[in-house]
Design a protein around this motif. Structure first.
Motif, short mmCIF file in Angstrom:
data_model
loop_
_atom_site.label_atom_id
_atom_site.label_comp_id
_atom_site.label_asym_id
_atom_site.label_seq_id
_atom_site.Cartn_x
_atom_site.Cartn_y
_atom_site.Cartn_z
N LEU A 95 -28.26 7.63 48.76
CA LEU A 95 -27.73 8.63 49.68
C LEU A 95 -26.93 7.87 50.74
O LEU A 95 -27.43 6.92 51.31
CB LEU A 95 -28.88 9.36 50.38
CG LEU A 95 -29.45 10.57 49.65
CD1 LEU A 95 -30.78 10.97 50.28
CD2 LEU A 95 -28.47 11.73 49.71
N ILE A 96 -25.70 8.28 50.96
CA ILE A 96 -24.87 7.55 51.92
C ILE A 96 -24.95 8.23 53.28
O ILE A 96 -24.72 9.44 53.40
CB ILE A 96 -23.41 7.50 51.43
CG1 ILE A 96 -23.31 6.74 50.10
CG2 ILE A 96 -22.50 6.88 52.49
CD1 ILE A 96 -23.66 5.28 50.14
N LYS A 97 -25.30 7.44 54.30
CA LYS A 97 -25.36 7.98 55.67
C LYS A 97 -24.27 7.32 56.50
O LYS A 97 -24.18 6.09 56.52
CB LYS A 97 -26.73 7.67 56.28
CG LYS A 97 -27.71 8.82 56.22
CD LYS A 97 -28.65 8.69 57.42
CE LYS A 97 -30.03 9.14 57.09
NZ LYS A 97 -31.06 8.21 57.47
N VAL A 98 -23.49 8.14 57.18
CA VAL A 98 -22.42 7.60 58.02
C VAL A 98 -23.01 7.26 59.39
O VAL A 98 -23.82 8.02 59.93
CB VAL A 98 -21.29 8.65 58.16
CG1 VAL A 98 -20.25 8.19 59.15
CG2 VAL A 98 -20.65 8.92 56.80
N LYS A 99 -22.63 6.10 59.94
CA LYS A 99 -23.09 5.72 61.28
C LYS A 99 -22.61 6.77 62.29
O LYS A 99 -21.51 7.32 62.12
CB LYS A 99 -22.51 4.36 61.68
CG LYS A 99 -23.15 3.20 60.97
CD LYS A 99 -22.57 1.89 61.49
CE LYS A 99 -23.13 0.71 60.71
NZ LYS A 99 -22.36 -0.52 60.94
N THR A 100 -23.37 7.00 63.32
CA THR A 100 -23.03 8.08 64.25
C THR A 100 -21.66 7.88 64.91
O THR A 100 -20.98 8.83 65.23
CB THR A 100 -24.12 8.24 65.35
OG1 THR A 100 -24.47 6.94 65.79
CG2 THR A 100 -25.33 8.98 64.82
#
Lengths: 325, 256
Positions: free
Chosen positions: B16-21
């Motif tokens: 799952l790819i999470k983008v940095k805030t």
């Protein structure tokens, strides 16, 4: 000073691919905002006669290299021709299709023109006169905004995402000599084996009916073929179905298969593994038909039916036939 | 026959790819890193050609220290040696930077054929193989699903929309591997043991004489646009549900 919005039109056997008109319309929008011209490059054999058609979609001028050596397509010949005219005229923006041919050609051009490119874009805009490209990364698990600091600013456009809008302009045709000596061409197309089914490729399809592990075997696909026949859709498959040998490799939708963006994607017996969702979540409308109400595919679906697909799909085919008949 | 296979280490497809805030990149914590699946097809094909024709297979990668794992995997599969381009200044470079670094490294070894994956499944750019071919002044065949070497040329099957092409190219050339080319082998235990002793040359930007460019730069990473919640068509009768779906697709979604 680099100026103008350019496209490389794609044709096969003397007929434009739909992506060419999508490119022309997109370029027109950008050029109107910049107050610039839209020019197209058309490379092929016996294509001068169709060049003017691009005018219908907003192209002011078409540079045509028409020679027998350009048919069939080879990277060496086409890249050399496009690079020659682009270097001479110095456009600010250069757009190609992210089709098999367009990806091959555009990437080689990035090397030849020593510039930057955003691949497989789903949106473009301008910011202070500079191109900002929006594109899926990680097969759509996230997106990136790309800016290109060199000229031409290149982008390849995902087929079927940008609309082709008629907007008649001159479409003036000017031939140019690509100056290619057949002796310098290294690759040769020995054979073209056309798919005889005549089905539209998944990446270009407006409607897709796709099946996964829930199809239970290769024979299960007959219900999907039937629905696809009624709708004029293309049949796709999940990785599980392809790896099991039920469907050919070319049918696979997902992160290691084709990334698709049809108007309608009907997922049948597909649980929705993340690598599959990545390949189809840019579809405009998604339908999921699955026995398992907990299947992740339902989280992406606009419409869902929790039931046995072998009961639902044949009925859906009948209903659609009635509606469309 | 000496063959180069270029590989990249990427997050596994199940990640799952999470983008940095702040949108500057993706969160790398907890990611399972693997060899890019398309590069693996290239490595496998290189090994099969070596088994048939003799010669050496060299693995070339660009990436941080962890990318060494992908080189060791390829060596364990049977490749002979590796070149690891490890330089922080090149890690987030554009496709042109990567291709220029690979080209500089490849020029230091003899080769007859170069494999790349048709694209890496992280940035999905699909440019490096072609730029590399241009920088080395070699012909290219992309999206290859079958390879036959005969003497000083290669015949490759290329899959495009609605057709398969058979393309002939002189050697050396660059081929980019598409799914369907082969079924990559697993590394054997003795293979894994042997891989530890195989030579890997580590090079930085200065040694290769390359500098990073940012001709194409990701200025912002964003999560995918959210989809509005969908409708589950309720009921017990498949026929009624199918009829309602057809109606909704035609009248509400307007896709039929």
């Amino acid at each position: 000073m680099a100026k103008g919005v350019w496209i490389v039109a794609e044709q096969r056997e003397g007929a434009f691919r739909k992506i060419s008109f999508e490119l022309a319309s997109t370029a027109r929008k950008l050029a109107d905002e910049l107050g610039d011209e839209v020019c197209a490059v058309l490379v092929g054999s016996g294509v001068e006669g169709i060049a003017g058609e691009l005018g219908k979609y907003g192209v002011d001028k078409v540079y045509v290299a028409d020679d027998a050596i350009f048919e069939p397509y080879t990277t060496d010949a086409h890249a050399a021709a496009v690079a020659k005219i682009v270097k001479e005229k110095d456009p600010a923006i250069l757009l190609l299709g992210a089709s098999a041919q367009g990806k091959d050609l555009s990437s080689r051009l990035v090397g030849k023109l020593a510039t930057g490119m955003a691949t497989d874009c789903t949106d473009l805009r301008l910011d202070g006169g500079k191109l900002v490209a929006f594109r899926p990364m990680y097969a759509g698990k996230c997106f990136g905004e790309i800016m290109i600091s060199s000229f031409p600013q290149m982008a390849s456009l995902r087929p079927n995402v940008f609309s082709a809008v008629e907007n008649a302009k001159a479409g003036a045709v000017e031939k140019f000599d690509a100056g290619i000596d057949a002796g310098q061409l290294k690759t040769k197309v020995l054979e073209v084996q056309k798919e005889t089914s005549g089905k539209v490729d998944l990446t270009e399809a407006n409607l897709i009916v796709s099946g996964g592990r829930g199809m239970q075997g290769p024979d299960g696909y007959s219900v999907l073929e039937e629905l696809a026949g009624v709708l004029g859709a293309t049949v796709g498959a999940s990785r599980a179905a392809v790896d099991a040998g039920w469907r050919p490799q070319t049918d696979q939708v997902g992160q290691t298969g084709k990334v698709v963006s049809p108007n309608l994607y009907v997922a049948c017996g597909i649980s929705g593994a993340i690598q599959h969702l990545a390949g189809m979540s840019s579809s405009k409308v998604i339908v999921a038909i699955n026995k398992d109400s907990e299947a992740p595919i339902f989280s992406k679906a606009d419409y869902g039916i929790v039931d046995d697909l072998f009961k639902v799909v044949p009925e859906l085919a009948k209903e659609c036939k009635k509606l469309l008949g | 026959m000496n063959i180069i296979a270029c590989v990249k280490q990427v997050p596994d497809t199940e990640t799952l790819i999470k983008v940095k805030t702040d949108g500057s990149g993706i969160e790398e914590g907890g990611i399972k890193w693997v060899m890019n699946p398309y590069d693996e097809f290239g490595v496998e094909e290189a090994l099969r050609l070596k088994e048939k024709n003799g010669g050496e297979v060299t693995i070339v990668t660009l990436g941080p220290a962890r990318a060494m794992e992908s080189i060791r995997t390829a060596l364990a599969m049977g490749a002979d040696k590796g070149i690891h381009i490890d330089d922080a200044s090149l890690n987030n470079g554009d496709a042109y930077t990567t291709a220029a670094a690979l080209a500089a490294a490849i020029k230091t070894v003899p080769y007859d054929l170069i494999f790349c994956g048709q694209r890496a499944i992280d940035d999905d750019s699909g440019q490096v193989g072609s730029i590399l071919a241009e920088l080395l002044d070699l012909p290219q065949v992309t999206l290859v699903t079958k390879v036959e070497v005969a003497g000083s040329s290669v015949k490759a099957m290329r899959a495009i929309e609605g057709a398969q092409l058979v393309i002939e190219s002189p050697l050396p050339c660059v081929l980019t591997a598409q799914k369907g080319l082969n079924e990559p082998r697993y590394a054997s235990l003795p293979g894994i043991m042997k891989a530890k002793k195989k030579p890997v040359d580590i090079k930085d930007a200065a040694a290769l004489g390359v500098t990073a460019s940012d001709k194409a730069k990701v200025v912002k990473f964003v999560p995918p646009p959210a989809r509005p919640p969908g409708k589950i068509i309720a009921g017990d009768d498949p026929t009624a549900k199918a009829a309602q779906l057809a109606k909704l697709l035609r009248e509400e979604a307007k896709v039929l």
